[in-house]
Design a protein around this motif. Structure first.
Motif, short mmCIF file in Angstrom:
data_model
loop_
_atom_site.label_atom_id
_atom_site.label_comp_id
_atom_site.label_asym_id
_atom_site.label_seq_id
_atom_site.Cartn_x
_atom_site.Cartn_y
_atom_site.Cartn_z
N SER A 136 0.80 -1.22 0.00
CA SER A 136 0.00 0.00 0.00
C SER A 136 0.83 1.27 0.00
N SER A 138 2.77 4.03 -1.49
CA SER A 138 2.78 4.57 -2.86
C SER A 138 4.20 4.75 -3.39
N PHE A 165 -3.23 0.86 -4.44
CA PHE A 165 -4.40 1.35 -3.72
C PHE A 165 -4.67 2.81 -4.03
N GLN A 166 -3.62 3.58 -4.19
CA GLN A 166 -3.77 5.01 -4.46
C GLN A 166 -2.80 5.40 -5.56
N ARG A 167 -3.35 5.98 -6.63
CA ARG A 167 -2.53 6.39 -7.76
C ARG A 167 -2.44 7.91 -7.77
N ASP A 168 -1.25 8.38 -7.48
CA ASP A 168 -1.04 9.82 -7.50
C ASP A 168 -0.41 10.23 -8.83
N SER A 171 2.79 8.20 -9.82
CA SER A 171 2.56 6.85 -10.34
C SER A 171 2.00 6.89 -11.76
#
Length: 805
Positions: A136, A138, A165-168, A171
């Motif tokens: 998880s 990033s 889980f989280q695409r900033d 990424s």
């Protein structure tokens, strides 16, 4: 209190000042505090004193995982990637607490793994990250994504991205960059479109990859849209982005737009000038590139290593040795490091382009182990220019020094071993590649090609089947490998599989398929492929048309072969030579001679193959005078006869009964006489009963090493026909002692669009009894008509035995 020392660290501009601060911390007993110790680690590394960083770490009473992560970063900053991997592996295998559940070290070790090309380690790290529950994170996720992208594992990179889980923004930019850097820019632009649709606003870093993708595609409309977005978002002040736009326009073929954008800029930095010089190079305006470099110097803008790489490229493509040497002197005068990751290879490429291989090797050994890319560059150059032995030796030295070859040098070395016929060396590289787990498309295709060229087509097919995602190059390598090894049925099966699955088929695919039809005499299939070529719009390709002429001629359709030849828009020496050979194998000597005359009148100079074909035509027709004329006229075109030419003229004279004349030509040959030449004379002696020369020829053949069993078989049969059974057995024993076996002959026939293949003693076909009965009746009929049928060419006893069974 230790935080008061942080400004002092920032004020240290020299290594001496930092050492004095370090001494003060020791005196005040603050060097055992984690914060100043960690800052010392970083500061020493940033100043290039990695040894001092190690001293600080190992002298600290109880270094923690965070400090270990900083030490790893110190190695990374100094490009000691191998040491990063070794340090991590050492502490991991010893069970050190540094590597236990420490999220800080994974990004650095992943970067090092990609830098050394160690995919096996990368996958192991990925497994440990999953096991530790850091998926998880990033930062770690983006590092994993980048690692797979740099190692050309796009499917793995995409899987990591999809599971994040989280695409900033970082990424998203990384996945776009992965696709673009791995040569699939369209997919990169599709990801950019998804990124924008999800409300992620791109920054200048993302747009750098997008501009590069537009340039690689060469689409001006997309390029202008990107440029418009940059202007609308107020990013025109970003120098790196403007430079990318200049290169983007030049890659799209619009150098004028790139030049206009360059001239519009008020502040032209070093990178800006470099981009413009590179743009000129991409459009093959090499002299303009050198003029831009002169203008850059007049503008008092200092060039950097990247600038000099572009300038050296211009000199290399122009072949300007004097100017390139001046650039090399400029590099030395400016104290630029030739061991730079790209500058060293650029210098080697320049000297190689000017054929100064000695200078290449001197430069390489002066760089030594500091630049792996330079070694890779020279290995690739040697293989590309046909210096196969030199390429293999250099590759072996490179591996012995512990340097890590990349995909290009691996593929080049494999190609060199294939060209040199060194299967052992190729297998060693295969083992090296398998051990590293470094099997990208270039290496896999090279292995398929290498095994095919060395005759190990089964091994090539095994590798082919292991490749999950096969490109058109992979298919072509395997089809060509089958065709060149005489496994033509399998070659056509693969071609049909490509066609059924609607895979891309290009000119190379068609060429291999046509060659397979030629080998089999498969006329109907050849016609179908010809139709497919016309439908796909490849019918005006010179090489395909030439291959079609050859195929129709070998399949017996000389009329169509002539029609294809006559409609060719362009004809080269190969085309003319093949058409001459076509008439020759059909016994049309006058047509072959007429074509030869037309070819010469068309200002196309005949080569060795042309003369071989016209001599072969004379040999088929028994035209002795014409054969002598063309053999003697070779010197008029500056062509020295080789073994094949001599064998052809000897065979022509021998069959015509001029055994003495043929023997005189052999005695006039100054170079060692090939076995094929003695074999041609031997056949003539057999036809005309000149047994007085047989012993001399037998002695000459005995001193020649050849893998062709035909000459020994012919000699054995001559002895047998003359009743000299002892001499016949002696020749057979010599063959066995040399490890030679007679290669069984076979014939093919096409019935109802299907190819049947059969040989001597073959009883696999269900029609064999009928075939044998027909052949026996045919022999009896021929003997009744007074025809002399040689029983040695047909084993009638075996036919009778088969009929009885």
């Amino acid at each position: 209190m230790t935080t008061l020392y942080m400004p002092l660290f920032r004020s240290c501009s020299t290594l001496r000042q930092l050492t004095q601060l370090h001494a003060h911390l020791v005196v005040t007993n603050l060097h055992n505090d984690p914060l100043p110790s960690t800052k010392l680690l970083e500061s020493y590394a940033q100043m290039g004193s990695l040894q001092s960083s190690r001293l600080v770490f190992y002298s600290y009473p109880s270094p923690d995982s965070f400090m270990f992560g900083v030490l790893i970063k110190c190695y990374l900053w100094n490009h000691f990637f191998d040491q990063v991997v070794s340090l991590y592996n050492h502490h991991f295998h010893t069970g050190s607490h540094f590597t236990q559940n420490c999220r800080f070290i994974y990004p650095s070790v992943l970067k090092a793994a990609s830098a050394v090309g160690d995919l096996v380690l990368g996958r192991k790290l990925h497994g440990r990250i999953v096991k530790s529950g850091f998926c998880s994170d990033s930062v770690i996720g983006t590092s994993l994504l980048a690692m797979y992208g740099e190692l050309c594992c796009l499917s793995d990179a995409r899987k990591v991205f999809d599971e994040m889980f989280q695409r900033d923004l970082v990424s998203w930019s990384s996945i776009v960059s992965c696709y673009v850097e791995n040569g699939v820019p369209r997919e990169g632009l599709e990801m950019f479109h998804l990124m924008v649709s999800e409300g992620i606003r791109p920054d200048s870093v993302t747009l750098l990859s997008v501009a590069e993708a537009c340039g690689k595609i060469g689409c001006l409309r997309l390029a202008e849209l990107v440029h418009g977005y940059v202007i609308r978002e107020g990013m025109v002040g970003d120098g790196s982005l403007c430079n990318s736009l200049i290169v983007m326009y030049s890659q799209c073929g619009y150098l004028c737009k790139a030049k206009r954008l360059f001239e519009y800029l008020d502040d032209r930095s070093t990178s800006c000038w470099t981009s413009m010089i590179s743009s000129y190079n991409q459009n093959e305006c090499f002299e303009e590139a050198l003029d831009a470099f002169i203008q850059m110097q007049d503008s008092e803008v200092e060039p950097n290593e990247v600038t000099m790489i572009s300038v050296l490229y211009s000199c290399a493509r122009l072949g300007w040795l004097k100017e390139g040497k001046s650039v090399h002197c400029f590099v030395l005068r400016k104290a630029m490091d030739a061991a730079d990751l790209d500058l060293g290879p650029a210098l080697i490429d320049f000297y190689a382009a000017c054929w100064k291989t000695t200078s290449c090797e001197k430069l390489l050994y002066s760089i030594q182990n500091r630049n792996v890319v330079s070694w890779n560059t020279l290995v690739s150059y040697y293989a590309r220019e046909g210096f196969n032995k030199e390429a293999m030796v250099l590759f072996a030295r490179m591996v012995a020094k512990g340097l890590m070859p990349n995909s290009f040098s691996l593929a080049s070395s494999i190609s060199a071993s294939a060209s040199a016929g060194s299967i052992q060396f190729g297998q060693q590289i295969h083992g090296h590649v398998t051990k590293r787990g470094f099997m990208d498309e270039f290496v896999q295709n090279s292995l398929v090609d290498m095994y095919s060229k060395c005759g190990f087509v089964d091994s090539a097919y095994t590798i082919f089947n292991m490749i999950r995602k096969k490109s058109i190059v992979t298919w072509n390598c395997m089809i060509c490998g089958f065709s060149q090894n005489g496994v033509s049925v399998e070659a056509l099966s693969l071609f049909d599989e490509m066609n059924v699955n609607r895979l891309e088929i290009n000119e190379v695919t068609f060429l291999s398929a046509i060659q397979a039809c030629s080998n089999l005499g498969y006329l109907e299939k050849g016609k179908w492929i010809h139709h497919k070529i016309i439908v796909t719009g490849n019918q005006k390709d010179l090489y395909i048309d030439t291959a079609l002429v050859d195929m129709y001629a070998k399949c017996g359709d000389l009329q169509t072969a002539q029609r294809v030849f006559d409609t060719m828009l362009e004809k080269n020496v190969v085309s003319w030579s093949i058409m001459i050979a076509a008439h020759g194998i059909h016994g049309q000597i006058n047509a072959a001679i007429s074509l030869f005359t037309k070819m010469v009148n068309s200002n196309i100079k005949p080569n060795e193959v042309t003369f071989m074909n016209i001599l072969s035509a004379c040999r088929h027709a028994g035209s002795v005078s014409e054969g002598k004329f063309y053999f003697n006229s070779m010197k008029d075109y500056g062509i020295v006869p080789n073994a094949e030419h001599f064998a052809s003229i000897i065979d022509l004279l021998s069959r015509a009964g001029d055994i003495n004349g043929a023997y005189e030509i052999i005695k006039s040959i100054r170079t060692p006489v090939d076995a094929s030449i003695w074999g041609a004379l031997l056949n003539g002696c057999r036809i005309h009963g000149r047994l007085d020369l047989i012993e001399n020829i037998s002695e000459e053949l005995g001193g020649i090493r050849t893998d062709d069993t035909g000459y020994y078989t012919l000699l054995s049969n001559i002895y047998a026909e003359g009743g000299k059974w002892y001499e016949s057995r002696k020749v057979r024993s010599r063959m066995e002692g040399m490890g030679l076996k007679k290669v069984p002959g076979y014939s093919t026939i096409e019935i109802d669009s299907k190819i049947y293949r059969f040989g001597a003693g073959d009883t696999s076909e269900w029609q064999m009894k009928e075939i044998c009965m027909f052949l026996e009746n045919f022999q009896s009929l021929a003997q009744e008509q007074g025809c002399d049928v040689e029983c040695s060419m047909y084993n009638i006893s075996s036919v009778r035995k088969y009929k009885q069974n």
